[in-house]
Design a protein around this motif. Sequence first.
Motif, PDB file in Angstrom:
ATOM      1  N   TYR A 199     -34.705   1.216  -9.191  1.00  0.00           N
ATOM      2  CA  TYR A 199     -34.120   2.042 -10.283  1.00  0.00           C
ATOM      3  C   TYR A 199     -34.535   1.242 -11.567  1.00  0.00           C
ATOM      4  O   TYR A 199     -33.762   1.294 -12.496  1.00  0.00           O
ATOM      5  CB  TYR A 199     -32.712   2.367 -10.160  1.00  0.00           C
ATOM      6  N   SER A 200     -35.468   0.035 -11.429  1.00  0.00           N
ATOM      7  CA  SER A 200     -35.519  -1.006 -12.401  1.00  0.00           C
ATOM      8  C   SER A 200     -35.637  -0.300 -13.864  1.00  0.00           C
ATOM      9  O   SER A 200     -35.021  -0.527 -14.868  1.00  0.00           O
ATOM     10  CB  SER A 200     -36.269  -2.111 -12.032  1.00  0.00           C
ATOM     11  N   ASN A 201     -36.676   0.752 -13.804  1.00  0.00           N
ATOM     12  CA  ASN A 201     -37.221   1.221 -15.047  1.00  0.00           C
ATOM     13  C   ASN A 201     -36.253   2.107 -15.575  1.00  0.00           C
ATOM     14  O   ASN A 201     -36.016   2.112 -16.942  1.00  0.00           O
ATOM     15  CB  ASN A 201     -38.472   1.823 -14.814  1.00  0.00           C
ATOM     16  N   ILE A 202     -35.517   3.025 -14.843  1.00  0.00           N
ATOM     17  CA  ILE A 202     -34.771   4.050 -15.486  1.00  0.00           C
ATOM     18  C   ILE A 202     -33.552   3.302 -15.662  1.00  0.00           C
ATOM     19  O   ILE A 202     -32.854   3.700 -16.652  1.00  0.00           O
ATOM     20  CB  ILE A 202     -34.535   5.243 -14.340  1.00  0.00           C
ATOM     21  N   ASP A 203     -32.968   2.202 -15.066  1.00  0.00           N
ATOM     22  CA  ASP A 203     -31.851   1.404 -15.545  1.00  0.00           C
ATOM     23  C   ASP A 203     -32.089   0.935 -16.921  1.00  0.00           C
ATOM     24  O   ASP A 203     -31.182   0.663 -17.807  1.00  0.00           O
ATOM     25  CB  ASP A 203     -31.619   0.255 -14.483  1.00  0.00           C
ATOM     26  N   SER A 204     -33.444   0.517 -17.360  1.00  0.00           N
ATOM     27  CA  SER A 204     -33.613  -0.110 -18.459  1.00  0.00           C
ATOM     28  C   SER A 204     -33.445   0.959 -19.573  1.00  0.00           C
ATOM     29  O   SER A 204     -33.089   0.801 -20.931  1.00  0.00           O
ATOM     30  CB  SER A 204     -35.156  -0.728 -18.594  1.00  0.00           C
ATOM     31  N   LEU A 205     -33.865   2.197 -19.219  1.00  0.00           N
ATOM     32  CA  LEU A 205     -33.594   3.536 -20.146  1.00  0.00           C
ATOM     33  C   LEU A 205     -32.211   3.409 -20.436  1.00  0.00           C
ATOM     34  O   LEU A 205     -31.710   3.636 -21.539  1.00  0.00           O
ATOM     35  CB  LEU A 205     -34.418   4.539 -19.780  1.00  0.00           C
ATOM     36  N   VAL A 206     -31.104   3.490 -19.445  1.00  0.00           N
ATOM     37  CA  VAL A 206     -30.046   3.718 -19.711  1.00  0.00           C
ATOM     38  C   VAL A 206     -29.345   2.578 -20.699  1.00  0.00           C
ATOM     39  O   VAL A 206     -28.477   2.545 -21.461  1.00  0.00           O
ATOM     40  CB  VAL A 206     -29.001   3.843 -18.505  1.00  0.00           C
ATOM     41  N   ALA A 207     -29.705   1.159 -20.285  1.00  0.00           N
ATOM     42  CA  ALA A 207     -29.389   0.014 -21.100  1.00  0.00           C
ATOM     43  C   ALA A 207     -29.992   0.176 -22.406  1.00  0.00           C
ATOM     44  O   ALA A 207     -29.159  -0.383 -23.382  1.00  0.00           O
ATOM     45  CB  ALA A 207     -29.900  -1.061 -20.329  1.00  0.00           C
ATOM     46  N   SER A 208     -30.933   0.899 -22.688  1.00  0.00           N
ATOM     47  CA  SER A 208     -31.495   0.692 -24.089  1.00  0.00           C
ATOM     48  C   SER A 208     -30.551   1.942 -24.898  1.00  0.00           C
ATOM     49  O   SER A 208     -30.367   1.382 -25.893  1.00  0.00           O
ATOM     50  CB  SER A 208     -33.083   1.416 -24.018  1.00  0.00           C
TER      51      SER A 208
END
Length: 418
Positions: free
Chosen positions: A232-241
Amino acid sequence: VYLHSIANSSDMREMIHIQVGHRGNQIGYKFWEFLGREHNIDMNGASLPNDNPVDLELRQERANVYYNETKAGKYIPRSVLVDLDPKFLVEGPLSKIIPKCNIHFAKGGCDSNWARGHYTDGAELVDTILDCIRREVECCDSLQGMQIPHSLGGGTGAGLGTLILSKVREEYPDRCMLTFSVLPYSNAGDSVVSPYNAILAMHQLVENTDISLLIDNEALLKHSYGFKKGNYSNIDSLVASVMSGLTSCYRFSSPLNLNLNKLGLKMVPFPRLHFFTSAIAPNIYESKSNLTQTSVAELTQQMFVPEYSLTSCDPCKGKYFATATLYQGCISIKEIADQLRCLKPAVKFAKGCSLNVTTSLCNIPQKDQEICATYVNNSSAIRSSISRLCKDFDKLFSRKAFLHPYLQEGMDEMEFQE
């Protein structure tokens, strides 16, 4: 005229970050990565070198909103880490900097069982967690509120996460409670019982939060490239953004500042209508492959485009109660005002909420961006995402499917009927 921020320490109010469950802790780690880059702080708490002392002062003047500064000059994230499965917490990167007394885990996970997180295994751990939160509150000069990133599809994030929310709300009723809640999606590998967990958790969010950003895996998958189940690394970055963009309005000083209480006051017309959709522009993965510079006009136009939403609903099919535009970067206030003035006639607001647009601006952009924007919308369109979960819940419950694990943890069937 471009903004030049002036520090105002009287506006600086602390936040406590509580990350719950495996997914919540993964999102939380990405969030601290984003904050570290924006505040010039590495993951070990040290201040990064900066050739521009004015820029360094601007970045770190309000770092204490989310960090505790030690006498040695290190910045320690004001964070509480919670998961019933100890593996990620013990071996994770944040374990090196977060005090051990702020890391809480049990011997095993919840097996995607909301009741186990809320009533049994989680209930055994919650008093220790609350003691830790009290210590953090006592160290704050002026606590603004608390935020919780978590998943609504699992047992720990949904069950224990909402238990912590209810206990904290009871003890600190006058502090703002903010959640970043990830809705489940079957194609993302979520559990078959995730509709049970999500609806049971939503019932708690209605009563115990002031602002809940609903972000679902279905929309996240459309934005993320190279996604593999279990990674989930990429989509977790979207949430963090989104988290970074929303919190920028009180992490940095500028003439167009907002704090969390003011944001809630302007965005929530009635207490129970506090579930927001969100969007970011440009997409942090699209922008890496497209090197053309984004303009303020393009950012503003993308605000109401469904493709940029991180919730799988079409904002155009509902009516807006309120919307907030949070810009980051070296942008003219006049340019923002001109773009919003042109946009307002095309936006359908609910009766009595006409032109309810809140704007914030800070000089510090997110990583790898020159200018960017985060949009938070309170719209009736969110009902489509919640209705989808309700239909999935009804399909399971009408057959009493997978109900016994919840009943074995002490739940009553009446709780599902409610």
